[in-house]
Design a protein around this motif. Structure first.
Motif, mmCIF file in Angstrom:
data_model
loop_
_atom_site.group_PDB
_atom_site.id
_atom_site.type_symbol
_atom_site.label_atom_id
_atom_site.label_comp_id
_atom_site.label_asym_id
_atom_site.label_seq_id
_atom_site.Cartn_x
_atom_site.Cartn_y
_atom_site.Cartn_z
ATOM 1 N N ASP A 1 55.471 42.228 5.515
ATOM 2 C CA ASP A 1 54.462 41.355 6.115
ATOM 3 C C ASP A 1 55.105 40.478 7.180
ATOM 4 N N GLY A 2 54.358 39.485 7.676
ATOM 5 C CA GLY A 2 54.859 38.651 8.758
ATOM 6 C C GLY A 2 55.995 37.735 8.367
ATOM 7 N N SER B 1 49.793 40.553 7.218
ATOM 8 C CA SER B 1 50.293 41.773 7.843
ATOM 9 C C SER B 1 49.670 41.926 9.215
ATOM 10 N N SER B 2 50.050 42.964 9.922
ATOM 11 C CA SER B 2 49.525 43.218 11.260
ATOM 12 C C SER B 2 48.178 43.941 11.222
ATOM 13 N N ASP B 3 47.673 44.256 10.033
ATOM 14 C CA ASP B 3 46.367 44.903 9.902
ATOM 15 C C ASP B 3 45.275 43.876 10.224
ATOM 16 N N SER C 1 45.303 54.070 8.192
ATOM 17 C CA SER C 1 46.044 53.414 7.109
ATOM 18 C C SER C 1 45.513 51.996 6.948
ATOM 19 N N SER C 2 45.787 51.410 5.799
ATOM 20 C CA SER C 2 45.377 50.029 5.528
ATOM 21 C C SER C 2 46.513 49.313 4.811
ATOM 22 N N GLY D 1 52.848 36.567 15.264
ATOM 23 C CA GLY D 1 52.189 37.774 15.747
ATOM 24 C C GLY D 1 51.115 38.308 14.830
ATOM 25 N N GLU D 2 51.342 38.245 13.496
ATOM 26 C CA GLU D 2 50.368 38.829 12.565
ATOM 27 C C GLU D 2 49.057 38.043 12.556
#
Length: 615
Positions: free
Chosen positions: A82-83, A531-533, A106-107, A556-557
């Motif tokens: 994760d971030g 996360s980036s999701d 994806s997730s 960023g996330e």
């Protein structure tokens, strides 16, 4: 060569190709098996001679409609970061599309555990070990049993998939409960109780000293409710449910937020959608930040309902820049000495205070030290005034108090400031005074522990008509909320829901519909480890939540999600589907309490002829 001759040559070439024996045999076999109507041959013959360029495209489109709908063929669980560099779960979903296996999407899903700040090394190690075991178990579930169970199901059938996932999790939860009970029983058998020697009464009674009154004991504080253990591997349930929803949206060639909206409205797409208001964290002055103030874990900027997301983010960025200028370290500011004298010798050789800008919270905002409740709010007020914005009109405030982190159980009080303690009753008065000084505050998140039921009622009756009182700590498990309905839930005006652990898409749909029916606010919030999701934004738009809580405008996330929020708003605006938001409506808790009291009476419990109580 003329165009007619070149066209005739192309036709002849395609004619020979189609006349090939193998192709003839394959076509005849396909027609025989699928019972293609006789008229298809006439259409193909006409197209073959008159429109040879469209011939193969027509065939591809026609036969694709006859093929089976895409079905889940494979699930792959992975461990990613994760971030904050901590492990989280990712699930890849592949489908059988036109007789070929294809990876669709994806997730990712974050862990249930909160971000541990200023924790002991032992606590951090235990948290990392639990996180690693949970993800490892989730990967095992996905790659083995869940992979077999969901293979062949259509991803567009979200209800069926979530129902199977729910049954699977229920069985695993029962196994986990039995395992824990057996382990506790073994520990009790191993550890024998040590018999304490009975102390004989001395026969003397201690009497109070003359002249001193016996101190009345304070009302005992309810202990914190024991946290229900999280089932190891439960992250697999929520992650697969989200992955299936994303796969269905990709197959149907619609954005995820439209797919979620269609699920909420029984497969009917709403004509317009309203964007959730972003709660943008601008400062962190909580327990882990420098300074004395512990209460304000997050100070958030909330835009007015009429503003766009783009306008809101731009204004918040301008306010953040002004705050950075106002809290610059003294070493970077010009000397305040105006009479030409040198500074006092006692200050010579002392280092300048460290820059507060160097401490960036994992929430994506500045973590600054404050000495009082008013200081961070006054700072934001000054920053707004510098760019001609007025709090309460151009921008509003929200505070995440995170009161459950401030309780000192040895004293039975909340440590609001370092060394300053308040009872739950005093907290209610403190919030009332704070809102009188700063009426621009329209949201308080977790102002009290969930165990302080009486004080929640007092707080909502005092401030419920002035601001939103939101619960977050008591909403860690969406599935448990659905089971308990309103039982043990604080008397609040809204909940912050998080997509973690076993929370399925169907659970989020049902929970938001339940809150809508109760005139309560639903807020979708990001977990500590992001996360980036960016699917969380699509979920908030599709579910129709009032707010979305993503943290600050750094890291960023988190910025990825704000960018997705901007993209959806632009897309809805271009398509004419962007609906205006409703104005802030604070619930009349007095009226709601009377309705709840009426519902508490179940007249079916009274025998025939009995006198029923008047309500």
């Amino acid at each position: 060569m003329s165009c007619r001759q070149s066209g005739a040559g192309a036709v002849e070439q395609q004619r020979r190709r189609f006349a090939d024996a193998d192709l003839k045999h394959q076509a005849a076999e396909y027609y025989r098996i699928n019972e293609v109507p006789q008229r298809l041959e006439e259409v193909l013959n006409t197209m073959f001679y008159h429109r040879p360029v469209d011939f193969y495209g027509y065939l591809a489109n026609y036969f694709s409609e006859l093929s089976k709908p895409p079905a889940i063929s494979k699930l792959v669980g992975k461990r990613v970061l994760d971030g904050t560099g901590r492990p989280i779960l990712e699930v890849e979903v592949s489908c059988r599309v036109r007789d070929c296996d294809k990876r669709i999407c994806s997730s990712m899903i974050s862990s249930h555990a909160e971000f541990l700040e200023n924790a002991s090394p032992e606590t951090v190690d235990a948290d990392e070990k639990e996180r690693y075991e949970s993800i490892s178990t989730a990967i095992e579930w996905i790659n083995k049993s869940l992979n077999e169970m969901l293979r062949g199901l259509q991803p567009t059938d979200q209800h069926n998939v979530d129902e199977l996932l729910g049954e699977y999790f229920t069985n695993k939860a029962e196994e986990d409960k039995e395992r824990r009970e057996e382990k506790e029983k073994e520990n009790q058998e191993v550890v024998l109780p040590v018999s304490q020697p009975a102390t004989a009464p001395s026969g003397k009674k201690k009497s109070n000293k003359p002249g001193k009154k016996a101190s009345l004991p304070e009302k005992p504080v309810l202990p914190a409710e024991p946290t229900e253990p999280v089932v190891m591997g439960s992250m697999a349930i929520g992650c697969i449910s989200l992955g299936v929803a994303k796969t269905a949206a990709t197959i149907c060639d619609v954005p995820l937020y439209l797919h979620i909206a269609s699920l909420k409205h029984n497969q009917e797409l709403p004509k317009e959608l309203a964007m959730p208001l972003p709660m943008i964290t601008i400062l962190s002055c909580g327990k882990s930040s420098p300074g004395k103030l512990n209460l304000m874990k997050e100070v958030m900027l909330i835009p007015p309902t009429w503003s766009t997301v783009k306008q809101a983010i731009e204004r918040c960025m301008d306010i953040q820049k002004q705050i950075m200028k106002l809290v610059e370290p003294r070493s970077q500011q010009p000397s305040a000495v105006g009479d030409g004298k040198k500074p006092a010798s006692r200050d010579a050789g002392k280092k300048a205070p460290p820059s507060v800008l160097k401490k960036m919270s994992h929430l994506g905002c500045l973590a600054i030290g404050s000495e009082s409740l008013e200081q961070p709010l006054t700072l934001i007020q000054s920053a707004c005034a510098n760019i001609t914005l007025e709090l309460g009109i151009d921008m509003y405030l929200g505070i995440n108090c995170a009161a459950h982190e401030l309780m000192d159980y040895s004293k039975g009080k909340y440590e609001v400031l370092l060394g300053t303690y308040k009872t739950a009753e005093e907290m209610v008065d403190m919030y009332a005074d704070l809102l009188n000084k700063f009426p621009s505050i329209i949201t308080l998140i977790d102002p009290l522990r969930k165990e302080d039921h009486e004080q929640w009622i007092a707080l909502r009756n005092t401030l419920g008509s002035k601001c939103h009182l939101i619960a977050e700590d008591s909403c860690r498990s969406v599935s448990k909320l659905l089971e308990s309905k309103t039982k043990n839930r604080p008397k609040c005006s809204g909940l912050i829901l998080k997509h973690t652990n076993e929370a399925k898409i169907s659970d989020l749909l049902e929970m938001t519909q339940l809150l809508d029916g109760q005139r309560h606010i639903s807020i979708l919030g990001s977990p500590d480890g992001e996360s980036s999701d960016d699917s969380l934004v699509d979920l908030a738009v599709g579910l129709g939540t009032k707010f979305i809580k993503l943290g600050g405008l750094s890291r960023g996330e988190r910025v990825t999600k704000y960018n997705r929020l901007l993209a959806i708003e632009e897309e809805l605006g271009k398509n004419g589907r962007l609906r205006d938001r409703e104005e802030h409506e604070f619930i009349d808790f007095t009226e709601e309490e009377e309705e709840e009291e009426e519902e508490e009476f179940d007249y079916t419990d009274f025998p025939a002829g009995a006198v029923q109580p008047a309500v």
